[in-house]
Motif scaffolding. Structure first.
Motif, mmCIF file in Angstrom:
data_model
loop_
_atom_site.group_PDB
_atom_site.id
_atom_site.type_symbol
_atom_site.label_atom_id
_atom_site.label_comp_id
_atom_site.label_asym_id
_atom_site.label_seq_id
_atom_site.Cartn_x
_atom_site.Cartn_y
_atom_site.Cartn_z
ATOM 1 N N THR A 34 -4.748 9.569 6.319
ATOM 2 C CA THR A 34 -5.258 10.027 5.027
ATOM 3 C C THR A 34 -6.641 10.642 5.159
ATOM 4 O OG1 THR A 34 -5.982 7.743 4.583
ATOM 5 C CG2 THR A 34 -3.881 8.431 3.658
ATOM 6 N N THR A 38 -7.285 14.696 4.063
ATOM 7 C CA THR A 38 -8.310 15.166 3.131
ATOM 8 C C THR A 38 -9.230 16.191 3.786
ATOM 9 O OG1 THR A 38 -8.275 13.010 2.051
ATOM 10 C CG2 THR A 38 -10.142 14.421 1.574
ATOM 11 N N SER A 153 -4.842 3.851 2.488
ATOM 12 C CA SER A 153 -4.683 5.237 2.062
ATOM 13 C C SER A 153 -5.629 5.593 0.923
ATOM 14 C CB SER A 153 -3.232 5.484 1.623
ATOM 15 O OG SER A 153 -2.344 5.247 2.700
ATOM 16 N N ILE A 154 -6.042 4.575 0.162
ATOM 17 C CA ILE A 154 -7.052 4.798 -0.869
ATOM 18 C C ILE A 154 -8.421 4.955 -0.226
ATOM 19 C CG2 ILE A 154 -8.256 3.739 -2.828
ATOM 20 C CD1 ILE A 154 -5.590 2.363 -3.510
ATOM 21 N N GLY A 308 -9.928 13.489 -2.379
ATOM 22 C CA GLY A 308 -9.433 12.215 -1.853
ATOM 23 C C GLY A 308 -9.207 11.197 -2.947
ATOM 24 N N SER A 312 -5.692 9.400 -3.963
ATOM 25 C CA SER A 312 -5.597 7.943 -3.887
ATOM 26 C C SER A 312 -4.793 7.355 -5.033
ATOM 27 C CB SER A 312 -6.998 7.321 -3.864
ATOM 28 O OG SER A 312 -7.653 7.478 -5.110
ATOM 29 N N MET A 315 -1.522 6.400 -3.833
ATOM 30 C CA MET A 315 -1.498 5.207 -3.011
ATOM 31 C C MET A 315 -1.584 3.925 -3.842
ATOM 32 S SD MET A 315 -0.911 6.428 -0.185
ATOM 33 C CE MET A 315 -0.474 8.155 -0.354
#
Length: 529
Positions: A34, A38, A153-154, A308, A312, A315
């Motif tokens: 991730t 980004t 992933s966040i 990003g 998120s 996610m």
């Protein structure tokens, strides 16, 4: 010193430490992806490599896909531990090299090396969960693993955006190194060292045939549409050579006692149907995960950090979907109805993505991503558990790896196809929306692509060149930026149209997925047929 065992099954207090190790491994592996996703628009703009955009993903997925079945088969015999260690070391080395590259070609090669290590990191955790929990319990814990994946992933997009803006995109590849070290310590201390119960011949010939057959096919998909035409003699030759070698591979595998990929697996309806659903799922969501940052930054105009944060949202809903589906499967022992609902959510989200245009704001994108995350979060652990439940424990590594291998092929094939469609859609619409006067003025600048929108540096550079064209340059520059936004939106819209086709096929396919009640501790008796 770790005791030598004859089985991969992990019991007692050690299983909780092993579970923690799996969580750490999955956290940094998924966070790495991730973070990279980004930063990709910035990387592409910096290295001037829009035409090679898909290669950053393809190189990684190609080497991952090729190595996954080899890791899985060998781990059933020699244990997960040595392949965890090898994968972690190679992944770490690849990350260091990625952070030092100066050209797009160097980055692609380094990503390929990363993928060799990632093959182990992708296949081992799911098998290790099976070493710890029976299929019925596994639903709950697969949901927790999904939650860890979602949390990483966040964090990834936010950290990646901050590092890219504050330091340099080169540093995003170094963030995984501390986690690699922690995971290595956990693997060495808490995973068992397995002694094979019988002498096993490693299928090196089959492995070689598989690699030799896959490379030209995957290279063909990757090069077609960008470097060569889809019907060019070179691409056709690549496909023909690959198919011939893979046919030899299949014939060879049928005639040996211990093949790298067991052909009998494909006779199981749960296995074969899950493989098809996994391919369709990966191809349906591929456009969203891979190309949405390009839309968010290039069309909506958000910076990498805010992009990003938008991504998120998927996610967060992925976590919710994974936990809910895990709890439902553990309590009911069923999964088929849940597969229908999950696939329907994916169809809905993909349909909504198709409605986006140049005026779409980020709150709308967030809503669509939440729906997609719920569907994917429910579907992915469901397919894993259904397949694991259908086979005896002694071949779980092989089963997991084969499933992951085929699913990875879906992503590898999708990457160049989606990339070709994006390039075609962008070029076609750009030539249509630009005025003839502007087209003449920009004819001497160079070939234009969406990277003109991705970084302030790129925009400033092209603006300066427009100013040199005369008094009308500023007006022309504004027209160009608007045209590029419109063209990029059109290209991405085509991707979602194709994604919808795969999503609908995935939904239809769930009605062909057989249901088998999830097993309890009897699973480890190895009596399953």
């Amino acid at each position: 010193m770790v005791d030598v065992q004859t089985t991969n099954q992990i019991t007692g207090n050690r299983k909780w430490w092993a579970l923690a190790t799996v969580m750490v491994t999955m956290f940094f592996a998924s966070m790495n992806q991730t973070i990279v996703s980004t930063a990709i628009p910035t990387i592409v703009g910096d290295l001037q490599g829009f035409t090679l955009y898909a290669w950053i993903f393809s190189a990684y997925m190609m080497t991952t896909a090729i190595t996954v079945p080899i890791y899985g088969k060998l781990s059933d015999v020699y244990g997960r531990k040595p392949f965890y260690i090898f994968g972690l070391i190679v992944f770490g080395v690849g990350s260091v090299i990625c952070g030092q590259v100066n050209t797009m070609q160097e980055l692609i090669l380094a990503r390929g090396l990363q993928g060799i290590g990632a093959g182990a990191l992708i296949s081992m955790p799911r098998a290790t969960i099976g070493d710890i929990f029976n299929p019925r319990e596994r639903g709950r814990w697969m949901g927790m693993v999904g939650a860890v994946f979602g949390l990483s992933s966040i964090a990834g997009p936010v950290i990646g955006g901050w590092i890219t803006e504050t330091f340099s995109w080169h540093w995003i590849f170094y963030i995984s190194l501390p986690f690699v070290l922690i995971a290595l310590i956990g693997v060495m201390l808490f995973l068992p060292k397995v002694k094979a119960s019988k002498e096993v011949k490693v299928d090196w010939i089959g492995s070689a045939l598989l690699i030799i057959g896959l490379i030209p096919i995957l290279m063909g998909f990757t090069l077609a549409g960008s470097e060569y035409g889809w019907t060019s003699p070179f691409i056709i030759a690549m496909f023909v050579i690959g198919v011939i070698v893979l046919m030899l591979f299949i014939k060879y595998e049928r005639n040996i006692s211990d093949p790298i990929i067991t052909p009998v697996l494909f006779k199981n309806r749960i296995f074969s149907t899950s493989l098809i659903l996994g391919i369709l799922l990966s191809m349906a969501m591929f456009g969203s995960v891979m190309f949405l940052p390009l839309f968010i930054q290039g069309v909506i105009g958000l910076n990498p950090t805010d992009s990003g944060l938008v991504m998120s949202s998927m996610m967060i809903s992925f976590i919710v979907g994974s936990v809910i589906s895990g709890q439902i499967m553990t309590r009911t022992g069923k999964y088929r109805l849940l597969s229908h609902i999950s696939a329907a959510a994916i169809v809905l989200s993909t349909s909504l993505f198709m409605t986006m245009d140049i005026n779409t704001g980020y709150p709308t994108v967030i809503k669509y991503l939440i729906i997609l995350g719920l569907g994917v979060g429910c579907m992915m652990p469901l397919l894993n558990i259904a397949v694991q439940n259908a086979f005896p424990y002694r071949i779980m590594g092989t089963v997991n790896a084969t499933q992951q291998f085929v699913s990875s092929l879906g992503g590898v094939i999708a990457a160049p196809i989606f990339g070709s469609i994006l390039n075609w859609g962008f070029d076609t619409r750009l030539s249509y929306v630009l005025s003839e006067k502007t087209r003449k003025l920009i004819g001497s600048i160079s070939e234009l692509d969406p990277q003109t929108l991705l970084t302030d540096h790129a925009q400033q550079a092209i603006a300066e060149r427009f100013i040199q064209l005369g008094p009308a340059g500023e007006v022309m520059y504004i027209e160009l930026l608007q045209a590029v936004k419109v063209s990029l939106t059109a290209g991405i819209s085509y991707l979602f149209t194709l994604g919808l086709v795969f999503a609908v096929l995935c939904f239809i396919g769930t009605f062909f997925l057989p249901e088998r009640t999830l097993q309890g501790d009897e699973y480890y008796s190895d009596s399953t047929e």
